[in-house]
Scaffold this motif. Structure first.
Motif: not given
Length: 377
Positions: A233-249, A270-280
């Motif tokens: 409500e105060r206008g902040y944009t909220l995000g997450i950066g977690t070591g959990r895979p997507s399903i566990e988040t 972590a699902t996004h991290v693993l995908e990036a590691e596989a590609n790079f």
């Protein structure tokens, strides 16, 4: 002025306790299950009662001293923690076998997978039936090294050379053994019903109920809902950066009514991290304290990983971004980005972490995540 707030999950919103329980059980299974190394001295079951879980956790991590040490060196991934603890005992076992089976040491020079673990099981049954796992020995051996973060995993190669007399680079992030460890951990945490969606196969040893439906919120759920509602409500944009895979988040946060408060474009796991590691692969590892997950959250999931990896750091508008985490790995990631950092004293070390965060000069130190409302007035 802060505009975007990126949150870690474990130790900030959800307790890490069940993750550490699953980590300990994974090490225990790999060492004592007949499906893996099958050492004598303990009886494995895929459905332990709570009292057995407590005993295993206490032993594997030496009253959590091993966990504290690993986290103090900047390791924030449970997969890495399990890999370190199990691989260390594996090196000790091969050291004990070498006088009787000289070729045992050669297993450390090539990828270690299920077939190689089965050979170790057969040799240990005949030549080292009295081998004793020594979990606490991890501490003095690793304390001799100044290795931090991913270099701690590479230090296993040095221990293999010292103890087993082999030159190897087998121990590394995302090696075959690390992948085996990661999948076995997922079996424990997700259980029989959910694991196939995560690792693409059923559990190797059925009977694991999983911990995903047994999550423990750090503070009352209603307080977190009120916190995130107020920030939105105060206008902040909220995000997450977690070591959990997507399903566990997604599953526990959705069940608690928390996920909807976060911008879907900024929920990085972590699902996004693993995908990036596989590609790079040249950028491995990308898990914290690498800033990838938070930079991805800042830029959005639709931003190509190559652009995230090449994004200039520190960012020009660092004062507009706040990272909220409980660990040194979160702090180091925030500093790489050049943004502000709020430490919550609700991780493994609790209030004892205050002095550590004071030493590194965290921007804010909070008793728990609810303290954000006091610093963002």
């Amino acid at each position: 002025m802060i505009k975007t707030i990126l949150f870690d999950v474990d130790g900030v919103m959800l307790s890490e306790e069940r993750y550490f329980d699953a980590s300990a059980l994974t090490v225990w299974e790999l060492l004592f299950s007949p499906g893996y190394v099958g050492l004598q001295g303990d009886t494995f079951t895929p459905a332990p009662e709570e009292a057995l879980i407590r005993r295993v956790r206490e032993q594997v991590f030496a009253h959590d001293e091993v966990l504290d040490f690993i986290k103090s060196r900047g390791i924030n991934s449970n997969w890495d923690m399990v890999f370190l603890a199990f691989s260390y005992q594996l090196i000790r076992l091969i050291e004990a076998l070498k006088p009787h089976v000289p070729e045992a040491a050669s297993l450390l020079t090539a990828p270690l997978e299920r077939q190689e673990l089965a050979r170790l099981r057969d040799w240990a049954t005949v030549y080292a039936p009295d081998f004793q796992v020594d979990y606490a020995a991890f501490l003095p051996d690793f304390a001799r090294s100044s290795a931090q973060k991913a270099d701690l995993l590479l230090y296993l190669n040095e221990l293999a050379r010292e103890r087993c007399g082999v030159e190897t680079d087998m121990f590394s992030p995302n090696c075959a053994l690390w992948q085996l460890v990661q999948e076995t951990f997922q079996e424990w945490y997700l259980g029989d019903e959910r694991v196939a969606a995560s690792i693409g196969r059923e559990t190797m040893q059925p009977g694991k109920k999983g911990f995903l439906t047994d999550e423990i919120p750090i503070v009352p759920t209603k307080d977190m809902v009120e916190l995130f509602r107020t920030l939105t409500e105060r206008g902040y944009t909220l995000g997450i950066g977690t070591g959990r895979p997507s399903i566990e988040t997604h599953v526990p946060l959705r069940e608690m009514g928390l996920l909807d408060w976060f911008d879907p474009e900024r929920v990085v796991t972590a699902t996004h991290v693993l995908e990036a590691e596989a590609n790079f692969p040249n950028y491995v590892p990308l898990s914290k304290p690498h800033p990838f997950s938070y930079v991805k959250g800042l830029l959005g999931l639709s931003t190509p990983d190559c652009d995230v990896l090449q994004y200039p750091l520190p960012i020009a508008n660092g004062a507009e971004v706040l990272v909220v985490g409980d660990s040194l790995a979160d702090f180091l990631a925030a500093r790489s980005i050049g943004c502000r950092f709020a430490a919550t004293l609700t991780g493994l070390s609790g209030q004892e972490a205050r002095s550590k965060f004071e030493e590194v000069q965290a921007d804010y130190i909070l008793d728990d995540v609810r303290g954000l409302l006091d610093i963002l007035k």
